[in-house]
Design a protein around this motif. Structure first.
Motif, PDB file in Angstrom:
ATOM      1  N   ASN A  70      -3.595   7.452  -2.151  1.00  0.00           N
ATOM      2  CA  ASN A  70      -3.630   6.003  -1.509  1.00  0.00           C
ATOM      3  C   ASN A  70      -4.233   4.298  -2.270  1.00  0.00           C
ATOM      4  O   ASN A  70      -5.322   4.789  -2.629  1.00  0.00           O
ATOM      5  N   GLU A  71      -2.840   4.103  -2.622  1.00  0.00           N
ATOM      6  CA  GLU A  71      -2.941   3.247  -3.755  1.00  0.00           C
ATOM      7  C   GLU A  71      -2.194   1.701  -3.793  1.00  0.00           C
ATOM      8  O   GLU A  71      -1.122   2.025  -3.029  1.00  0.00           O
ATOM      9  N   LEU A  72      -2.977   0.451  -4.205  1.00  0.00           N
ATOM     10  CA  LEU A  72      -2.069  -0.786  -4.497  1.00  0.00           C
ATOM     11  C   LEU A  72      -0.674  -0.523  -5.258  1.00  0.00           C
ATOM     12  O   LEU A  72      -1.589  -0.677  -6.267  1.00  0.00           O
ATOM     13  N   CYS A  73       0.220  -0.397  -4.666  1.00  0.00           N
ATOM     14  CA  CYS A  73       0.809  -0.837  -5.994  1.00  0.00           C
ATOM     15  C   CYS A  73       2.290  -2.070  -5.999  1.00  0.00           C
ATOM     16  O   CYS A  73       2.344  -2.548  -5.107  1.00  0.00           O
ATOM     17  N   LEU A  74       3.334  -1.912  -6.968  1.00  0.00           N
ATOM     18  CA  LEU A  74       3.890  -3.154  -7.162  1.00  0.00           C
ATOM     19  C   LEU A  74       5.661  -2.891  -6.634  1.00  0.00           C
ATOM     20  O   LEU A  74       5.812  -1.833  -7.113  1.00  0.00           O
ATOM     21  N   ILE A  75       6.058  -3.998  -5.749  1.00  0.00           N
ATOM     22  CA  ILE A  75       7.656  -3.305  -5.122  1.00  0.00           C
ATOM     23  C   ILE A  75       8.064  -3.738  -6.721  1.00  0.00           C
ATOM     24  O   ILE A  75       7.782  -5.494  -6.625  1.00  0.00           O
ATOM     25  N   VAL A  76       8.776  -3.203  -7.207  1.00  0.00           N
ATOM     26  CA  VAL A  76       9.453  -4.351  -8.207  1.00  0.00           C
ATOM     27  C   VAL A  76      11.565  -3.833  -7.494  1.00  0.00           C
ATOM     28  O   VAL A  76      11.887  -2.836  -7.621  1.00  0.00           O
ATOM     29  N   HIS A  77      12.378  -4.516  -7.151  1.00  0.00           N
ATOM     30  CA  HIS A  77      13.634  -4.821  -6.575  1.00  0.00           C
ATOM     31  C   HIS A  77      14.263  -4.743  -8.359  1.00  0.00           C
ATOM     32  O   HIS A  77      13.844  -5.781  -8.865  1.00  0.00           O
ATOM     33  N   VAL A  78      15.222  -4.053  -8.539  1.00  0.00           N
ATOM     34  CA  VAL A  78      15.932  -3.442  -9.233  1.00  0.00           C
ATOM     35  C   VAL A  78      17.489  -3.950  -9.090  1.00  0.00           C
ATOM     36  O   VAL A  78      18.003  -4.303 -10.044  1.00  0.00           O
TER      37      VAL A  78
ATOM     38  N   ARG B 223       0.608  -1.214  -0.013  1.00  0.00           N
ATOM     39  CA  ARG B 223      -0.094  -0.221   0.069  1.00  0.00           C
ATOM     40  C   ARG B 223       1.004   1.087   0.015  1.00  0.00           C
ATOM     41  O   ARG B 223       1.492   1.196   1.065  1.00  0.00           O
ATOM     42  N   CYS B 224       0.660   1.996  -0.824  1.00  0.00           N
ATOM     43  CA  CYS B 224       1.232   3.543  -0.998  1.00  0.00           C
ATOM     44  C   CYS B 224       0.247   4.378  -1.471  1.00  0.00           C
ATOM     45  O   CYS B 224      -0.603   4.510  -1.275  1.00  0.00           O
ATOM     46  N   LEU B 225       1.106   5.616  -0.299  1.00  0.00           N
ATOM     47  CA  LEU B 225       0.638   6.891   0.100  1.00  0.00           C
ATOM     48  C   LEU B 225       1.200   7.897   0.182  1.00  0.00           C
ATOM     49  O   LEU B 225       2.902   7.692  -0.162  1.00  0.00           O
ATOM     50  N   VAL B 226       0.738   8.968  -0.410  1.00  0.00           N
ATOM     51  CA  VAL B 226       1.754  10.065  -0.427  1.00  0.00           C
ATOM     52  C   VAL B 226       0.530  11.131   0.187  1.00  0.00           C
ATOM     53  O   VAL B 226      -0.530  11.519   0.503  1.00  0.00           O
ATOM     54  N   LEU B 227       1.440  12.084   1.760  1.00  0.00           N
ATOM     55  CA  LEU B 227       1.075  12.268   1.383  1.00  0.00           C
ATOM     56  C   LEU B 227       1.730  14.133   1.600  1.00  0.00           C
ATOM     57  O   LEU B 227       3.047  14.552   1.272  1.00  0.00           O
ATOM     58  N   LYS B 228       0.478  14.862   2.024  1.00  0.00           N
ATOM     59  CA  LYS B 228       0.061  16.707   1.757  1.00  0.00           C
ATOM     60  C   LYS B 228       0.351  17.507   3.293  1.00  0.00           C
ATOM     61  O   LYS B 228      -0.470  17.338   2.875  1.00  0.00           O
TER      62      LYS B 228
END
Length: 447
Positions: free
Chosen positions: A372-380, A360-365
């Motif tokens: 507030n959305e579900l995002c994919l984690i990609v380890h590069v 779950r990724c959040l952006v706060l201001k």
């Protein structure tokens, strides 16, 4: 003979053939990366139209150079002779070239792109930019004779001579010297590769190795301001190898990170007062091959030598006591594995990875949640440096956009901006983007 002559004229117009002949659309661009745009097939008369409009639309010199005179190219090619006229003009009058996100530039257009420059009273430099979401491809000129047509021998001789003349014009402009350099604008191995590809079989400029070797600036990729052991290794190997040719072997760092004596091939210099690494090259042995690679706030720097080919960075051989005075600025993209595909660097695309999950990724201001959305984690990326971890993680949003988090020891950066990690109740691990003043927060992994 009248029929043969009409065929002759059509053939001469399409030495870099395309499917149909419609004049390109030339005018003001709506991209922030360029002022003018050329879209469509290049035919006779397009060059004259561009020059006329350019006198009105292009801003000229800003007092130092013509770097603002940039033209976006989106064309399948067309007339070689017309393309060469564009190329000469770009080179001599300081017109920069851009292939923007989603644009394609092939055949005669590719020649035009490679001749982008900027000129000024005291400075001149190559000015050509390829977006990682753009396409650039080369193939040899060819004659397109309509199916079922006939042409007599005398007319064919004329066509042959015209083709040779255009090819010589192409080679002549390609061999023009890069500003303040002894190198040609198009290196011999690029010309060779172009001539080896026929018709729709294009030599595509699609990897870090190709843009590095052929001096093409890349735009549209998120860059890290930190430097890891793995990046330093690639910066050394690439910057030396690109002086000689493409990288022909797999030099993926994890395969070669440890030398036979158990030491790391890329070693962090603790006492240097800088983020610096001593790199022993893969060819080191009977002769010397290696570098010192370091990073300032504004540039990637390096000095080094490959005694096998006499390729040098800066003033050549250096060590941890003198690298600061012997270094030269390096291409930022040199810190990547040369086999990396440009499309995998696109800010809107998740690169391939063996490890991924959802969170779950959040952006706060100002402390308030604005996203507030579900995002994919990609380890590069992951590399060890003196016991510290260097990791690169892409958080890919449903829209395809990415937030890029880099950790080097105890330091962090987000989307290329230095940040720090802190935990906020009910928000998770958060990182402040000093450029936007927004917090990016990761609540936790979701299966």
């Amino acid at each position: 003979m009248r029929g043969s002559f009409s065929i002759l004229l059509a053939v001469m117009a399409t030495l870099f053939a395309v499917d149909s002949l419609r004049a390109a659309t030339i005018g003001k661009s709506d991209s922030t990366n360029c002022v003018m745009g050329i879209r469509g097939e290049i035919v006779q008369g397009d060059f004259e139209k561009f020059v006329t409009l350019g006198k009105i639309l292009l801003p000229g010199s800003d007092g130092e150079s013509t770097s603002g005179n940039r033209v976006c190219l989106d064309s399948p090619g067309g007339s070689l002779s017309e393309g060469v006229e564009f190329a000469k003009y770009f080179y001599h009058d300081g017109i920069g070239t851009v292939i923007d996100d989603g644009q394609e530039c092939y055949s005669a257009c590719a020649i035009m792109f490679m001749m982008g420059t900027a000129t000024g009273a005291e400075v001149s430099f190559v000015n050509r930019k390829l977006h990682v979401g753009g396409k650039l491809g080369f193939h040899r000129p060819f004659i397109d004779i309509p199916s079922g047509s006939s042409i007599d021998i005398s007319a064919m001789r004329f066509v042959y001579d015209a083709a040779l003349s255009s090819a010589l014009d192409l080679i002549a402009i390609a061999n023009s010297k890069s500003p303040w350099s002894s190198q040609p604008m198009m290196k011999p191995d690029l010309i060779q590769g172009m001539l080896q590809h026929i018709g729709n079989d294009m030599l595509m400029i699609d990897t870090v190795d190709k843009v590095g070797r052929w001096d093409i600036e890349v735009i549209g990729a998120v860059e890290s301001s930190l430097l890891s052991e793995e990046q330093a290794f690639y910066a050394c190997e690439n910057s030396l190898q690109w002086q000689n040719g493409l990288t022909e072997e797999d030099i993926t760092y994890p395969k070669f990170s440890e030398r036979s004596n158990g030491n790391r091939r890329s070693r962090f210099i603790k006492e240097a007062g800088q983020t610096a690494f001593i790199v022993e090259g893969l060819a080191a042995g009977y002769a010397m091959e290696g570098c010192v690679i370091w990073k300032t706030e504004s540039a990637l720097q390096g000095c080094g030598i490959d005694e096998y080919s006499d390729a040098r960075l800066g003033t050549g051989d250096c060590d941890q006591s003198n690298f600061g005075d012997r270094s030269v600025r390096l291409k930022t993209i040199s810190v990547l594995n040369p086999a990396t595909r440009l499309e995998d660097l696109h800010s809107g695309k998740a690169p391939p990875s063996a490890q991924s999950g959802a969170t779950r990724c959040l952006v706060l201001k100002g402390g308030q949640i604005i996203d507030n959305e579900l995002c994919l984690i990609v380890h590069v990326g992951d590399a060890g440096v003196e016991g510290h971890a260097s990791t690169v993680t892409h958080f890919v949003w449903p829209s395809g956009g990415k937030t890029v988090l880099v950790q080097f020891g105890e330091s962090f950066e987000i989307n290329g901006v230095p940040t720090s990690k802190r935990t906020i109740a009910d928000r998770g691990d958060c990182y402040l983007n000093s450029a936007t003043q927004n917090d990016f927060c990761v609540l936790g992994t979701s299966n």
